[in-house]
Design a protein around this motif. Structure first.
Motif, PDB file in Angstrom:
ATOM      1  N   ALA A 112       0.830  -1.212   0.000  1.00 42.83           N
ATOM      2  CA  ALA A 112       0.000   0.000   0.000  1.00 42.83           C
ATOM      3  C   ALA A 112       0.859   1.254   0.000  1.00 42.83           C
ATOM      4  O   ALA A 112       0.601   2.204  -0.763  1.00 42.83           O
ATOM      5  N   TRP A 113       1.892   1.294   0.824  1.00 38.39           N
ATOM      6  CA  TRP A 113       2.763   2.468   0.882  1.00 38.39           C
ATOM      7  C   TRP A 113       3.557   2.633  -0.408  1.00 38.39           C
ATOM      8  O   TRP A 113       3.717   3.757  -0.914  1.00 38.39           O
ATOM      9  N   VAL A 114       4.075   1.543  -0.940  1.00 37.80           N
ATOM     10  CA  VAL A 114       4.864   1.621  -2.175  1.00 37.80           C
ATOM     11  C   VAL A 114       3.987   2.061  -3.349  1.00 37.80           C
ATOM     12  O   VAL A 114       4.380   2.933  -4.151  1.00 37.80           O
ATOM     13  N   PHE A 115       2.820   1.470  -3.476  1.00 38.62           N
ATOM     14  CA  PHE A 115       1.891   1.874  -4.533  1.00 38.62           C
ATOM     15  C   PHE A 115       1.535   3.353  -4.403  1.00 38.62           C
ATOM     16  O   PHE A 115       1.495   4.089  -5.396  1.00 38.62           O
ATOM     17  N   ALA A 116       1.277   3.793  -3.166  1.00 42.53           N
ATOM     18  CA  ALA A 116       0.907   5.189  -2.943  1.00 42.53           C
ATOM     19  C   ALA A 116       2.051   6.124  -3.330  1.00 42.53           C
ATOM     20  O   ALA A 116       1.837   7.158  -3.993  1.00 42.53           O
ATOM     21  N   GLY A 117       3.263   5.779  -2.925  1.00 44.54           N
ATOM     22  CA  GLY A 117       4.406   6.627  -3.256  1.00 44.54           C
ATOM     23  C   GLY A 117       4.653   6.716  -4.748  1.00 44.54           C
ATOM     24  O   GLY A 117       4.860   7.812  -5.296  1.00 44.54           O
ATOM     25  N   CYS A 118       4.637   5.575  -5.422  1.00 44.54           N
ATOM     26  CA  CYS A 118       4.857   5.568  -6.871  1.00 44.54           C
ATOM     27  C   CYS A 118       3.736   6.298  -7.602  1.00 44.54           C
ATOM     28  O   CYS A 118       3.976   7.029  -8.574  1.00 44.54           O
ATOM     29  N   ALA A 119       2.513   6.130  -7.134  1.00 43.36           N
ATOM     30  CA  ALA A 119       1.370   6.793  -7.772  1.00 43.36           C
ATOM     31  C   ALA A 119       1.448   8.298  -7.591  1.00 43.36           C
ATOM     32  O   ALA A 119       1.118   9.062  -8.512  1.00 43.36           O
ATOM     33  N   VAL A 120       1.886   8.752  -6.416  1.00 43.68           N
ATOM     34  CA  VAL A 120       2.047  10.193  -6.187  1.00 43.68           C
ATOM     35  C   VAL A 120       3.051  10.778  -7.178  1.00 43.68           C
ATOM     36  O   VAL A 120       2.807  11.829  -7.799  1.00 43.68           O
ATOM     37  N   GLY A 121       4.198  10.125  -7.323  1.00 39.30           N
ATOM     38  CA  GLY A 121       5.202  10.608  -8.267  1.00 39.30           C
ATOM     39  C   GLY A 121       4.702  10.608  -9.696  1.00 39.30           C
ATOM     40  O   GLY A 121       4.952  11.555 -10.458  1.00 39.30           O
ATOM     41  N   PHE A 122       3.975   9.560 -10.067  1.00 43.31           N
ATOM     42  CA  PHE A 122       3.451   9.454 -11.437  1.00 43.31           C
ATOM     43  C   PHE A 122       2.428  10.544 -11.731  1.00 43.31           C
ATOM     44  O   PHE A 122       2.522  11.245 -12.747  1.00 43.31           O
ATOM     45  N   VAL A 123       1.463  10.713 -10.835  1.00 39.87           N
ATOM     46  CA  VAL A 123       0.411  11.707 -11.062  1.00 39.87           C
ATOM     47  C   VAL A 123       0.978  13.118 -11.015  1.00 39.87           C
ATOM     48  O   VAL A 123       0.588  13.987 -11.810  1.00 39.87           O
ATOM     49  N   TRP A 124       1.924  13.369 -10.109  1.00 44.01           N
ATOM     50  CA  TRP A 124       2.524  14.700 -10.014  1.00 44.01           C
ATOM     51  C   TRP A 124       3.258  15.060 -11.312  1.00 44.01           C
ATOM     52  O   TRP A 124       3.149  16.194 -11.805  1.00 44.01           O
ATOM     53  N   GLN A 125       4.030  14.118 -11.851  1.00 48.76           N
ATOM     54  CA  GLN A 125       4.750  14.379 -13.097  1.00 48.76           C
ATOM     55  C   GLN A 125       3.790  14.580 -14.261  1.00 48.76           C
ATOM     56  O   GLN A 125       4.031  15.425 -15.139  1.00 48.76           O
ATOM     57  N   ARG A 126       2.718  13.833 -14.296  1.00 42.51           N
ATOM     58  CA  ARG A 126       1.701  14.021 -15.340  1.00 42.51           C
ATOM     59  C   ARG A 126       1.096  15.417 -15.250  1.00 42.51           C
ATOM     60  O   ARG A 126       0.851  16.067 -16.280  1.00 42.51           O
ATOM     61  N   GLN A 127       0.861  15.877 -14.036  1.00 41.10           N
ATOM     62  CA  GLN A 127       0.319  17.211 -13.849  1.00 41.10           C
ATOM     63  C   GLN A 127       1.310  18.282 -14.321  1.00 41.10           C
ATOM     64  O   GLN A 127       0.913  19.291 -14.927  1.00 41.10           O
ATOM     65  N   GLU A 128       2.593  18.080 -14.028  1.00 40.64           N
ATOM     66  CA  GLU A 128       3.606  19.031 -14.465  1.00 40.64           C
ATOM     67  C   GLU A 128       3.676  19.105 -15.987  1.00 40.64           C
ATOM     68  O   GLU A 128       3.774  20.186 -16.574  1.00 40.64           O
ATOM     69  N   LYS A 129       3.635  17.949 -16.628  1.00 36.40           N
ATOM     70  CA  LYS A 129       3.697  17.928 -18.090  1.00 36.40           C
ATOM     71  C   LYS A 129       2.457  18.583 -18.699  1.00 36.40           C
ATOM     72  O   LYS A 129       2.550  19.292 -19.710  1.00 36.40           O
ATOM     73  N   ALA A 130       1.308  18.337 -18.075  1.00 39.05           N
ATOM     74  CA  ALA A 130       0.077  18.949 -18.580  1.00 39.05           C
ATOM     75  C   ALA A 130       0.124  20.470 -18.420  1.00 39.05           C
ATOM     76  O   ALA A 130      -0.357  21.206 -19.283  1.00 39.05           O
TER      77      ALA A 130
END
Length: 243
Positions: free
Chosen positions: A222-240
């Motif tokens: 749960a923690w690993v998925f949450a951490g990786c998902a935070v990084g993924f979504v944050w980078q997607r937001q930056e690119k957008a």
């Protein structure tokens, strides 16, 4: 910024929570159901034993049906309803993890990416799961346990001490900070976790051991998925935002 922060945390929590809930459904949930079977069987045995009392070998006093005198708390039915509510609770939990990780990474002023999220997720698991389990392992229903308030206080203190210690060791990274961090991490374990007066349990030890190991693995996931998902979504937001 606040809305972006909130949106990233919620979306990352959902992305992490859905697969975590699916894994939970086939790992820890069956163990909990099995433990509840033993717990309910033991409770029914005690209820039947105390329902009738024989006095002088010929007088029977009926204490009444416990279901008539004690109103049971609501609980979802086993099956689809319970799976649904359990999954919702898991997703809400991973949303909380995601928001905490995002806040920590933001305050640390480091790069927010899936890789850094993975590292922060492992730190979150160490503080909230691995370190407390050295004194208080995950427990099934019906397992022997000490006073709830005492356990909660020790768990909370251990989480805070481990988080502070990890920050000193990994972020400050000076000799004095590393020594102090190790001491802070070890302090709750020197004090010792509250333990039950009698080590009795209504569930088999094999089931309890399986649940403890499975719970820790699921907690880490749960923690690993949450951490990786935070990084993924944050980078997607930056690119957008750049596009």
């Amino acid at each position: 910024m606040f809305l972006r922060f909130l949106w990233v945390g919620v979306m990352a929590g959902i992305l992490a929570g859905v697969p975590t809930a699916a894994i939970q459904h086939v790992t820890t949930t069956p163990l909990i159901l099995a433990a509840e079977f033993y717990e309910n069987s033991e409770a029914s045995h005690h209820a039947a034993a105390h329902q009738f009392e024989v006095i002088n070998a010929n007088v029977i006093l009926v204490h009444g049906d416990i279901n008539e005198t004690e109103e049971e708390a609501w609980a979802p039915d086993n099956g689809l309803e319970r799976t649904f509510y359990t999954s919702i609770a898991t997703i809400i939990t991973t949303i909380g993890y995601s928001l905490m990780l995002l806040a920590a990474m933001f305050l640390a002023k480091g790069k927010i990416s899936p890789r850094s999220g993975l590292i922060w997720g492992l730190a979150g698991f160490t503080a909230t799961g691995l370190a407390p389990s050295l004194g208080l392992s995950p427990e099934l229903p019906g397992a022997a346990a000490a006073d709830l308030t005492a356990r909660q206080m020790w768990w909370g203190g251990t989480v805070v001490a481990t988080a502070v210690g990890l920050w000193l060791v990994l972020r400050v990274s000076k000799i004095w900070a590393i020594i102090l961090g190790i001491c802070v991490i070890g302090l709750p374990h020197l004090i010792g976790a509250p333990q039950p007066v009698m080590l009795t349990s209504e569930v088999p030890s094999e089931l309890a051991a399986h649940f403890a190991s499975s719970s820790l693995v699921l907690h880490a996931i749960a923690w690993v998925f949450a951490g990786c998902a935070v990084g993924f979504v944050w980078q997607r937001q930056e690119k957008a935002a750049e596009g």
